[in-house]
Design a protein around this motif. Sequence first.
Motif, PDB file in Angstrom:
ATOM      1  N   SER A 150       0.828  -1.203   0.000  1.00  0.00           N
ATOM      2  CA  SER A 150       0.000   0.000   0.000  1.00  0.00           C
ATOM      3  C   SER A 150       0.867   1.259   0.000  1.00  0.00           C
ATOM      4  O   SER A 150       1.954   1.297   0.586  1.00  0.00           O
ATOM      5  N   THR A 151       0.378   2.298  -0.655  1.00  0.00           N
ATOM      6  CA  THR A 151       1.047   3.597  -0.685  1.00  0.00           C
ATOM      7  C   THR A 151       0.018   4.668  -0.375  1.00  0.00           C
ATOM      8  O   THR A 151      -1.201   4.419  -0.452  1.00  0.00           O
ATOM      9  N   GLY A 158      -3.457  -2.055  -2.064  1.00  0.00           N
ATOM     10  CA  GLY A 158      -2.070  -2.163  -2.450  1.00  0.00           C
ATOM     11  C   GLY A 158      -1.867  -1.514  -3.809  1.00  0.00           C
ATOM     12  O   GLY A 158      -2.811  -1.294  -4.569  1.00  0.00           O
ATOM     13  N   ARG A 159      -0.630  -1.198  -4.112  1.00  0.00           N
ATOM     14  CA  ARG A 159      -0.288  -0.570  -5.399  1.00  0.00           C
ATOM     15  C   ARG A 159       0.200  -1.639  -6.361  1.00  0.00           C
ATOM     16  O   ARG A 159       1.091  -2.433  -6.046  1.00  0.00           O
ATOM     17  N   PRO A 181      -7.641  -6.476  -3.629  1.00  0.00           N
ATOM     18  CA  PRO A 181      -7.620  -5.093  -3.138  1.00  0.00           C
ATOM     19  C   PRO A 181      -6.377  -4.325  -3.594  1.00  0.00           C
ATOM     20  O   PRO A 181      -5.528  -3.915  -2.790  1.00  0.00           O
ATOM     21  N   TYR A 182      -6.277  -4.131  -4.897  1.00  0.00           N
ATOM     22  CA  TYR A 182      -5.143  -3.420  -5.477  1.00  0.00           C
ATOM     23  C   TYR A 182      -5.633  -2.388  -6.467  1.00  0.00           C
ATOM     24  O   TYR A 182      -6.654  -2.591  -7.149  1.00  0.00           O
ATOM     25  N   THR A 183      -4.884  -1.307  -6.565  1.00  0.00           N
ATOM     26  CA  THR A 183      -5.148  -0.267  -7.552  1.00  0.00           C
ATOM     27  C   THR A 183      -4.040  -0.306  -8.593  1.00  0.00           C
ATOM     28  O   THR A 183      -2.847  -0.207  -8.250  1.00  0.00           O
ATOM     29  N   ALA A 199      15.151  -0.002  -8.229  1.00  0.00           N
ATOM     30  CA  ALA A 199      15.123   0.704  -6.950  1.00  0.00           C
ATOM     31  C   ALA A 199      14.545  -0.182  -5.852  1.00  0.00           C
ATOM     32  O   ALA A 199      15.030  -0.185  -4.705  1.00  0.00           O
ATOM     33  N   ALA A 200      13.502  -0.945  -6.190  1.00  0.00           N
ATOM     34  CA  ALA A 200      12.893  -1.852  -5.214  1.00  0.00           C
ATOM     35  C   ALA A 200      13.884  -2.916  -4.780  1.00  0.00           C
ATOM     36  O   ALA A 200      13.976  -3.259  -3.585  1.00  0.00           O
ATOM     37  N   GLU A 201      14.637  -3.431  -5.719  1.00  0.00           N
ATOM     38  CA  GLU A 201      15.630  -4.449  -5.402  1.00  0.00           C
ATOM     39  C   GLU A 201      16.725  -3.868  -4.507  1.00  0.00           C
ATOM     40  O   GLU A 201      17.148  -4.495  -3.521  1.00  0.00           O
ATOM     41  N   ALA A 202      17.166  -2.675  -4.821  1.00  0.00           N
ATOM     42  CA  ALA A 202      18.256  -2.060  -4.056  1.00  0.00           C
ATOM     43  C   ALA A 202      17.832  -1.716  -2.631  1.00  0.00           C
ATOM     44  O   ALA A 202      18.596  -1.909  -1.682  1.00  0.00           O
ATOM     45  N   ALA A 203      16.602  -1.209  -2.478  1.00  0.00           N
ATOM     46  CA  ALA A 203      16.125  -0.754  -1.162  1.00  0.00           C
ATOM     47  C   ALA A 203      15.283  -1.791  -0.443  1.00  0.00           C
ATOM     48  O   ALA A 203      14.838  -1.550   0.675  1.00  0.00           O
ATOM     49  N   LYS A 204      15.058  -2.931  -1.088  1.00  0.00           N
ATOM     50  CA  LYS A 204      14.192  -3.983  -0.542  1.00  0.00           C
ATOM     51  C   LYS A 204      12.795  -3.424  -0.226  1.00  0.00           C
ATOM     52  O   LYS A 204      12.213  -3.661   0.829  1.00  0.00           O
ATOM     53  N   THR A 205      12.283  -2.676  -1.185  1.00  0.00           N
ATOM     54  CA  THR A 205      10.943  -2.100  -1.087  1.00  0.00           C
ATOM     55  C   THR A 205       9.965  -3.007  -1.831  1.00  0.00           C
ATOM     56  O   THR A 205      10.209  -3.362  -2.994  1.00  0.00           O
ATOM     57  N   PRO A 206       8.846  -3.375  -1.222  1.00  0.00           N
ATOM     58  CA  PRO A 206       7.889  -4.252  -1.902  1.00  0.00           C
ATOM     59  C   PRO A 206       7.383  -3.654  -3.216  1.00  0.00           C
ATOM     60  O   PRO A 206       7.146  -2.448  -3.319  1.00  0.00           O
ATOM     61  N   LEU A 207       7.218  -4.514  -4.194  1.00  0.00           N
ATOM     62  CA  LEU A 207       6.753  -4.075  -5.515  1.00  0.00           C
ATOM     63  C   LEU A 207       6.053  -5.233  -6.207  1.00  0.00           C
ATOM     64  O   LEU A 207       6.535  -6.366  -6.183  1.00  0.00           O
ATOM     65  N   LEU A 208       4.927  -4.931  -6.824  1.00  0.00           N
ATOM     66  CA  LEU A 208       4.196  -5.878  -7.664  1.00  0.00           C
ATOM     67  C   LEU A 208       3.921  -5.176  -8.971  1.00  0.00           C
ATOM     68  O   LEU A 208       3.410  -4.047  -8.981  1.00  0.00           O
ATOM     69  N   MET A 209       4.254  -5.806 -10.084  1.00  0.00           N
ATOM     70  CA  MET A 209       4.151  -5.094 -11.353  1.00  0.00           C
ATOM     71  C   MET A 209       3.914  -6.040 -12.522  1.00  0.00           C
ATOM     72  O   MET A 209       4.195  -7.238 -12.455  1.00  0.00           O
ATOM     73  N   MET A 210       3.409  -5.488 -13.575  1.00  0.00           N
ATOM     74  CA  MET A 210       3.266  -6.189 -14.850  1.00  0.00           C
ATOM     75  C   MET A 210       4.597  -6.112 -15.584  1.00  0.00           C
ATOM     76  O   MET A 210       5.262  -5.067 -15.581  1.00  0.00           O
TER      77      MET A 210
END
Length: 312
Positions: A150-151, A158-159, A181-183, A199-210
């Motif tokens: 979520s953002t 969730g994003r 429940p995603y936008t 950036a997500a890989e470097a900072a270990k930030t969650p990400l879901l993407m096409m």
Amino acid sequence: MLKRPVWNVAGTALALVLATNAPASSADLGAKDEPIKLPMLEYTGQHVSTHIAGQLLQKLGYKVEYVTASAFPVFSGLADGTISALVDIWLNNVGDIYPKVLATKKIENIGSLGLETREGWIYPKFMEQICPGLPDWTALTKPECVQALSTPETAPNGRFLDYPSEWGSRSATILADNSMPYTAVPSGSEGAMVAELEAAEAAKTPLLMMFWSPHYTLAENEVGWVKMPPCKEQAEKHCITQPESVKIVWSGFGAKWPAAYALLKELKVNAQEQEKMMLAIDKRGQDLDAVVKEWLDSHGSTWQPWIDAAKK
């Protein structure tokens, strides 16, 4: 897979009429003094395939012109012959425009490019610790996973990072079909998607993407592929199926440029080889033409039979 500005044939800065080299003597070249116009879509893999075709057509004795194009309008250009041939197009990203134009018989599908492709939802592998149960899609519906993704822009959802809006969105429909429940938030470009993944890989930030493969960034970032939810309907907008890349030509192409037609029917591109060339171009900043030429120079045994077949 993928930036859709309005296509422009005349006056584009990217249009290049390429000089002939090693003309064929025995082939029926047809209108060899008229350039074969090959569209450059919005992603590097397609540029690689197109320049492989273009440089091989030169070897047969043709002039080639590269023109900018977008995946939907390009079919209008193919239908009226202002664009000659499209050698790498993923059929799951063309909406309903392709079957409509194909039905008019103004374009011809001349077969698969042979590219081993994949498309779907990806995530950095470390997310399997954040969302236990991945890669199964149901893991994404658990509250702790939704919250992690979520953002402020999407809360409480969730994003989901989607393709750019010009490419169309099947993911938004699939998310809604399965009450997830995603936008879906459109990305600005392919480059922006890659930047977010890195950036997500470097900072270990969650990400879901096409995303899709082959793509050079997947050689450098470890990702998982979601086992997709079931299709609500067996229709393109409700499903993400493994894409096929095919070659499409203007219906008059074979009669106008017979040897070129024979060559393009033979043309195949290996996904791993394409990915290596994409890495050289996009990550290392090497010149597209030079990278393709280097590949051709070292893979004569691959493409020479296509040239020989076209000369018969």
